[in-house]
Design a protein around this motif. Sequence first.
Motif, PDB file in Angstrom:
ATOM      1  N   TYR A 187      19.258 -45.666  -3.151  1.00 34.73           N
ATOM      2  CA  TYR A 187      18.733 -44.617  -4.026  1.00 34.73           C
ATOM      3  C   TYR A 187      17.225 -44.787  -4.231  1.00 34.73           C
ATOM      4  N   PHE A 188      16.807 -46.071  -4.433  1.00 39.20           N
ATOM      5  CA  PHE A 188      15.370 -46.323  -4.592  1.00 39.20           C
ATOM      6  C   PHE A 188      14.602 -45.904  -3.335  1.00 39.20           C
ATOM      7  N   GLU A 189      15.128 -46.286  -2.164  1.00 39.49           N
ATOM      8  CA  GLU A 189      14.425 -45.959  -0.908  1.00 39.49           C
ATOM      9  C   GLU A 189      14.311 -44.440  -0.729  1.00 39.49           C
ATOM     10  N   LYS A 190      15.438 -43.719  -0.994  1.00 41.53           N
ATOM     11  CA  LYS A 190      15.409 -42.261  -0.850  1.00 41.53           C
ATOM     12  C   LYS A 190      14.419 -41.641  -1.829  1.00 41.53           C
ATOM     13  N   SER A 191      14.456 -42.108  -3.086  1.00 39.28           N
ATOM     14  CA  SER A 191      13.554 -41.552  -4.099  1.00 39.28           C
ATOM     15  C   SER A 191      12.101 -41.868  -3.763  1.00 39.28           C
ATOM     16  N   TYR A 192      11.855 -43.113  -3.323  1.00 40.24           N
ATOM     17  CA  TYR A 192      10.478 -43.496  -2.994  1.00 40.24           C
ATOM     18  C   TYR A 192       9.940 -42.672  -1.830  1.00 40.24           C
ATOM     19  N   ARG A 193      10.784 -42.514  -0.805  1.00 43.24           N
ATOM     20  CA  ARG A 193      10.350 -41.704   0.356  1.00 43.24           C
ATOM     21  C   ARG A 193      10.039 -40.266  -0.071  1.00 43.24           C
ATOM     22  N   GLN A 194      10.931 -39.675  -0.908  1.00 47.11           N
ATOM     23  CA  GLN A 194      10.716 -38.295  -1.347  1.00 47.11           C
ATOM     24  C   GLN A 194       9.434 -38.191  -2.169  1.00 47.11           C
ATOM     25  N   LEU A 195       9.231 -39.180  -3.077  1.00 48.29           N
ATOM     26  CA  LEU A 195       8.023 -39.172  -3.900  1.00 48.29           C
ATOM     27  C   LEU A 195       6.779 -39.293  -3.027  1.00 48.29           C
ATOM     28  N   LEU A 196       6.835 -40.192  -2.021  1.00 47.03           N
ATOM     29  CA  LEU A 196       5.688 -40.403  -1.137  1.00 47.03           C
ATOM     30  C   LEU A 196       5.365 -39.126  -0.363  1.00 47.03           C
ATOM     31  N   VAL A 197       6.421 -38.449   0.152  1.00 42.20           N
ATOM     32  CA  VAL A 197       6.210 -37.203   0.899  1.00 42.20           C
ATOM     33  C   VAL A 197       5.587 -36.140  -0.006  1.00 42.20           C
ATOM     34  N   GLU A 198       6.120 -36.005  -1.231  1.00 39.39           N
ATOM     35  CA  GLU A 198       5.611 -34.980  -2.147  1.00 39.39           C
ATOM     36  C   GLU A 198       4.168 -35.270  -2.547  1.00 39.39           C
ATOM     37  N   GLU A 199       3.847 -36.548  -2.828  1.00 41.21           N
ATOM     38  CA  GLU A 199       2.486 -36.879  -3.237  1.00 41.21           C
ATOM     39  C   GLU A 199       1.502 -36.633  -2.097  1.00 41.21           C
ATOM     40  N   GLN A 200       1.894 -37.023  -0.869  1.00 42.06           N
ATOM     41  CA  GLN A 200       0.981 -36.813   0.272  1.00 42.06           C
ATOM     42  C   GLN A 200       0.798 -35.325   0.542  1.00 42.06           C
ATOM     43  N   ALA A 201       1.898 -34.544   0.456  1.00 42.36           N
ATOM     44  CA  ALA A 201       1.786 -33.103   0.676  1.00 42.36           C
ATOM     45  C   ALA A 201       0.888 -32.464  -0.385  1.00 42.36           C
ATOM     46  N   ALA A 202       1.043 -32.936  -1.648  1.00 40.28           N
ATOM     47  CA  ALA A 202       0.209 -32.385  -2.714  1.00 40.28           C
ATOM     48  C   ALA A 202      -1.259 -32.726  -2.498  1.00 40.28           C
ATOM     49  N   LEU A 203      -1.526 -33.978  -2.066  1.00 41.33           N
ATOM     50  CA  LEU A 203      -2.911 -34.400  -1.821  1.00 41.33           C
ATOM     51  C   LEU A 203      -3.536 -33.566  -0.703  1.00 41.33           C
ATOM     52  N   VAL A 204      -2.806 -33.405   0.407  1.00 39.68           N
ATOM     53  CA  VAL A 204      -3.358 -32.646   1.536  1.00 39.68           C
ATOM     54  C   VAL A 204      -3.558 -31.181   1.147  1.00 39.68           C
ATOM     55  N   SER A 205      -2.608 -30.617   0.399  1.00 42.29           N
ATOM     56  CA  SER A 205      -2.757 -29.218  -0.039  1.00 42.29           C
ATOM     57  C   SER A 205      -3.982 -29.061  -0.935  1.00 42.29           C
ATOM     58  N   GLN A 206      -4.201 -30.050  -1.834  1.00 41.71           N
ATOM     59  CA  GLN A 206      -5.357 -29.982  -2.735  1.00 41.71           C
ATOM     60  C   GLN A 206      -6.665 -30.061  -1.942  1.00 41.71           C
ATOM     61  N   ILE A 207      -6.714 -30.988  -0.961  1.00 45.48           N
ATOM     62  CA  ILE A 207      -7.934 -31.116  -0.146  1.00 45.48           C
ATOM     63  C   ILE A 207      -8.132 -29.863   0.702  1.00 45.48           C
TER      64      ILE A 207
END
Length: 927
Positions: A32-52
């Motif tokens: 569960y931690f691995e799945k949540s961490y991966r999802q969080l990492l994907v969302e944060e990176q997508a948000a960062l790239v969208s913002q830039i």
Amino acid sequence: MRAISLKFRLSLTVMILVFAIFAGSGSMALLYFEKSYRQLLVEEQAALVSQIAESIDDQLKDARNLIAATAAKFPSELMQNADLAQEYLDNRLGLGTTSLFDNGIFLFTVKGFLLAEYPSKPNRRDRDYSYRQYFQRTLESGQPQISEPYASSQSHQHPAVNFTAPIRDKEGQIAGVIAGSVDLTKKNFLGGLRDVRIGRTGYLYLYNIDRLIIAHRDQQRIMQKDVPIGANIWFDRAIEGFEGTAETVNSRGLKSLTTFKKLNYGRWILAANYPTEEAFQPIEDVRRLFLIGLAVILLLSLAIIYGVTRTLLAPLARLNDHVAGFSRGNNGQNGLKGPRRDEIGTLAATFDALMTEVDGQHRAANDRLAFLQGIIDTIPHPTFYNDLEGRFLGCNLAMQTLCRKPLSEIIGTTVYDHLSAETAQRLVDGDAILIQGDITFLKHDIDVTMANGDSLCAFIYKALLRDGQGNDQGVVSSLVDIGELKAVEAALAGEREFALNLLQNSAVPCFVIDKDHKVLFWTRALELLTGIAAADVLGTNQHWRAFYPAERPCLADIVLDSDFDAAIDLYPQLANSPLIQDGMQAEGWLKMANGKSLYMIFDAAPVRDLDDNVVAVIETLHDLSNLKWAEKALRETQESYHALVDNSPDAILVHRQGVVLFGNRAANNLFHADQTLKLKGKTLSELLHPDCHETAFQRLSEVEESRSEQRYVEEKIICFDGQVLDVEVGSSPTYYAGGGAVQTVLRDITNRKAEQDRIWHQANFDALTGLPNRSLFMDRLEQAISRSDRESCQAGLMFIDLDHFKAVNDTLGHDAGDELLRQVAVRMQGCLRKTDTAARLGGDEFTIILPALPSPRGMITVAERLLKALAEPFELPGGIGRISGSIGCAIYPRDGGNIADLMNVADASMYQAKQAGRNGYYLPENV
């Protein structure tokens, strides 16, 4: 081997249970931690790239708006004076404008020449930049533009991006173009992307849909197209429209978490690479700590559980000693000390009660023996037992009924007293065999005749009676009535005779041999096949004579002897029977004893009894001669077909689902293949030119699916040596190698196409100058007018007549005149754009078509260039020649609404130029 104690087994079991609980729950939590961490990492990176990406879009928009505002404020009259324009750029531009466009600000004339720049650099004014795509797009659209990356013409030659906007005069006409340039190697809003980091080693880069790198942390990759198709799948999909995050391996072999975001400026894509080794390192750290913790818990659990178990099971160990005391004969006197009220105390009390009960059971043993005697009496078959001297010791009720006497009259008598002398003697002989021999059990059938005359057909079972020490005490016998069984056997014999008759009348030739290789059965069908009667072979081992000229084993003999090595030598085509266990199958041509040559299939299989013993072997024969002759005829037909196809002058390919199955000799020659089999296995995508793939595969799919023929069309192929040929291709459905396929015929039309091109060129171009002739000129003029109507723009037409050309011809000769015309054609083309057309109508008359003419001023500029070019002296075979030109101009649709009117105006304008003294041009003010 020492037994494992209950304490250890119980401790181990509990420890395994504890380990399973901790491991299972921990693994689920870890997942569960691995799945949540991966999802969080994907969302944060997508948000960062969208913002830039949003920030870059805003800055691109701001830069475009800034250059547009600069163009709107620029005084268009300064475009006539380079020095004033340079002074304006040096003193009137705002600090925000000059700082944003760090590669310079440039001012271009409407013809594409550099008028001024900021900051000013020596020896650059009047350079021609009309070929730059950003300049052409700005003129064509009349709107601000953002260029694709290009190599700067400045001395540093850095990659840069231009923001351009048109400068308009008071009438709204484009008077020039202003451009602001951003250096991609500097720390601006584009070049600065290389300094953005994701984590420690992640980075951003920018590229366009043409695969060109715009910004990257590795500046050597800027302006490079170094990611080939297929090297990075998600890189390719982003060009096709994908936006989001995926795990991928980039073109440099780096495993990374990559995010793609398309900018609003639709040709650019922002991407972020975050190496997965760094991105998912926290997951690996948590997994390692989890395993260490699990190991510690396992060891602690084992120690604690073993200690607790040892304490809890101590009373059970004392109970074990108490039970062992009974086996040593001390009646458990060293047992438990004092009563217990738990489960172990209850178990001890129960054990003592059980031992008391065992004593009672010993006393009841004799009672059970009497009960067993009663059970024997209930057996329905006559059963009796006698001593070693043959005297009856007892019998059951069924035996009493058979003898018609009570038990009291049977005990102490012998079998001679109750049975006929013959029957009694057989029973006594059987008893003697058991008593004197080494066997303990005997069975056989017997016809029993009683002393009173009654009889029955029976099966008798005999066994020795022994005491506890294994000494013989007598014989027990049991009679089973088998009268009904005999009747069943008689019925079975009738059925056997029916089965033999059925086999004899079967249409399948077959024979049967026994264990001695003698013929038991020979069917009528086999008699007809071999010409040998059954009477000649039955009971003999001469069955081979029906098949072979000399004595040798048949397949049935090989199966009977299990001599499979001999079968390999005798039968080239041999296999196990697909249907019968231990059966064999062979086939081949056979010359029969009657002289016939037949192709036979032999099947031999063992015949087993109820005990699974082989008692015979049956061999069947199948005549496949007609089928083999038909196969031979078909093969010869196919060989003839292949010979015809292989000798065809047309190249022929047979293919299925895009893979070549066969190519004839002409096909190998067409594709420049050096061996016959080189085409086999090739795919059509390798052989067809990429330009033809879409239409060709659609046509071939229709042939395969609808089985319809496709007429000949023109396509291109790629030979093995890389040469591209024009071919004429036709396809039709066919059958090949047992399935549907497509036959494609190809004919080389390269020479024919070249001849067609040559004829077309002769028909449309002037043989002397290489310029379009009158026919092609009219076609180009019609296209220019159609474009003007479609795009609401103007088109220009020029008629040019060479002045003093006749004097050159007369003084230097016609060869010099022809050379002059050729040089004139070259100079004219040097004054025109690529989209313009120069044509020769005949003699010294030329025309020029200017499509998409920005303004009448553009036509005047071209006319002035032409006059300047024609005024230069010509080096001719007979000397130096000098001419000039008279140019008549006309603009569509201003000067004429159709081709005829436009040409009349241009022709009339040319005569106006001649009348004005030649070496000039004339453009009507208004028509």
